[in-house]
Design a protein around this motif. Structure first.
Motif, short mmCIF file in Angstrom:
data_model
loop_
_atom_site.label_atom_id
_atom_site.label_comp_id
_atom_site.label_asym_id
_atom_site.label_seq_id
_atom_site.Cartn_x
_atom_site.Cartn_y
_atom_site.Cartn_z
N ASN A 1 0.74 -1.13 0.40
CA ASN A 1 -0.09 0.38 0.61
C ASN A 1 0.42 1.35 -0.22
O ASN A 1 0.72 2.49 1.39
CB ASN A 1 -0.96 -0.38 0.92
CG ASN A 1 -1.82 1.18 1.20
OD1 ASN A 1 -2.12 1.58 0.00
ND2 ASN A 1 -3.37 2.00 1.91
N GLU B 1 3.02 7.83 -0.50
CA GLU B 1 1.43 7.83 0.23
C GLU B 1 1.04 6.84 -0.17
O GLU B 1 1.92 5.52 -0.86
CB GLU B 1 1.13 9.37 0.08
CG GLU B 1 1.47 10.21 0.38
CD GLU B 1 1.66 10.83 1.56
OE1 GLU B 1 0.60 10.43 2.16
OE2 GLU B 1 2.54 11.74 1.86
N GLU C 1 -4.47 3.15 -1.11
CA GLU C 1 -6.01 3.84 -0.33
C GLU C 1 -6.10 4.14 1.02
O GLU C 1 -5.45 3.58 2.47
CB GLU C 1 -6.17 2.23 -0.34
CG GLU C 1 -6.31 0.88 -1.20
CD GLU C 1 -7.42 1.59 -2.18
OE1 GLU C 1 -8.39 2.23 -1.94
OE2 GLU C 1 -7.48 0.84 -3.26
N GLN C 2 -5.27 6.03 0.50
CA GLN C 2 -5.82 6.48 1.73
C GLN C 2 -6.18 6.35 3.43
O GLN C 2 -6.10 6.30 4.29
CB GLN C 2 -6.36 8.22 1.30
CG GLN C 2 -4.54 8.35 0.44
CD GLN C 2 -3.46 9.01 1.05
OE1 GLN C 2 -3.85 9.28 1.60
NE2 GLN C 2 -2.29 8.77 0.21
N LEU C 3 -7.25 5.95 3.02
CA LEU C 3 -7.93 5.40 3.35
C LEU C 3 -8.03 4.23 4.47
O LEU C 3 -8.84 3.90 5.77
CB LEU C 3 -9.97 5.04 3.03
CG LEU C 3 -11.09 6.39 2.20
CD1 LEU C 3 -11.79 5.75 2.36
CD2 LEU C 3 -10.45 7.47 3.29
N PHE C 4 -6.99 3.45 4.13
CA PHE C 4 -6.57 2.34 5.06
C PHE C 4 -5.22 2.25 5.01
O PHE C 4 -4.36 1.69 4.81
CB PHE C 4 -7.16 1.23 4.21
CG PHE C 4 -8.48 0.91 3.35
CD1 PHE C 4 -9.57 0.45 4.40
CD2 PHE C 4 -9.31 1.33 2.19
CE1 PHE C 4 -10.75 1.58 4.66
CE2 PHE C 4 -10.52 1.62 2.03
CZ PHE C 4 -11.40 1.29 3.20
N SER C 5 -4.67 3.31 5.06
CA SER C 5 -3.00 3.71 4.72
C SER C 5 -2.64 3.05 6.06
O SER C 5 -1.64 2.50 6.17
CB SER C 5 -2.60 4.66 5.37
OG SER C 5 -3.30 5.48 6.66
N GLU C 6 -3.47 2.14 7.32
CA GLU C 6 -2.65 1.55 7.85
C GLU C 6 -2.38 -0.24 8.11
O GLU C 6 -2.59 -0.89 8.73
CB GLU C 6 -3.74 1.71 9.27
CG GLU C 6 -4.61 1.04 9.58
CD GLU C 6 -6.00 1.94 9.24
OE1 GLU C 6 -7.29 1.45 9.23
OE2 GLU C 6 -5.58 3.07 8.50
N LEU D 1 -12.22 -4.56 3.46
CA LEU D 1 -11.36 -3.07 3.77
C LEU D 1 -13.13 -2.44 2.84
O LEU D 1 -13.33 -1.43 3.47
CB LEU D 1 -10.87 -3.19 2.97
CG LEU D 1 -9.23 -3.24 4.42
CD1 LEU D 1 -8.32 -3.01 3.06
CD2 LEU D 1 -9.28 -2.84 5.75
N ARG D 2 -13.31 -2.90 1.63
CA ARG D 2 -14.52 -2.47 1.36
C ARG D 2 -14.73 -4.20 -0.02
O ARG D 2 -14.16 -4.63 -0.49
CB ARG D 2 -13.35 -1.84 0.04
CG ARG D 2 -14.55 -0.68 -0.96
CD ARG D 2 -13.47 0.37 -2.03
NE ARG D 2 -12.77 -0.23 -2.60
CZ ARG D 2 -11.57 0.00 -2.79
NH1 ARG D 2 -11.71 1.61 -1.87
NH2 ARG D 2 -10.59 -0.37 -3.39
#
Length: 105
Positions: free
Chosen positions: A57, A64, A67-72, A99-100
């Motif tokens: 990721n 960066e 998948e910004q919403l799931f950066s962890e 996640l989606r």
């Protein structure tokens, strides 16, 4: 209907994730390399257009999260065009987090 699912995993490397998915789903990934995918990634092409992409990721251009919403989640598994989303989820939920989930005709 076909599903497009995204899974993430924490605390394991992409190599360990690859081995886990191969074992859990009985598939065999092919190693590939692409700047678009962020370098080395793994792909499986199944029946009827179903496909899996396992990658880190990280966007190689800006560092960066892709998948910004799931950066962890440092490792991502894309399951594309599957008609067996529930079955795959039952196997993967041992180590991976859904996640989606999107459905398309």
């Amino acid at each position: 209907m076909a599903a497009y699912d995204l899974y993430g995993v924490k605390d394991i490397s992409i190599i360990v994730a690859k081995l886990n998915v191969e074992e859990l789903l009985g598939v065999s990934f092919e190693e590939r390399e692409s700047a678009y995918q962020g370098g080395v990634y793994y792909r499986f092409d199944g029946e009827g257009g179903e496909g899996f992409v396992l990658k880190e990721n990280i966007d190689p251009f800006d560092g960066e999260a892709v998948e910004q919403l799931f950066s962890e989640y440092p490792v991502l598994l894309y399951v594309d065009k599957t008609t067996r989303s529930d079955e795959i989820g039952d196997f993967l939920n041992i180590k991976f987090c859904l996640l989606r989930h999107e459905l398309f005709d």
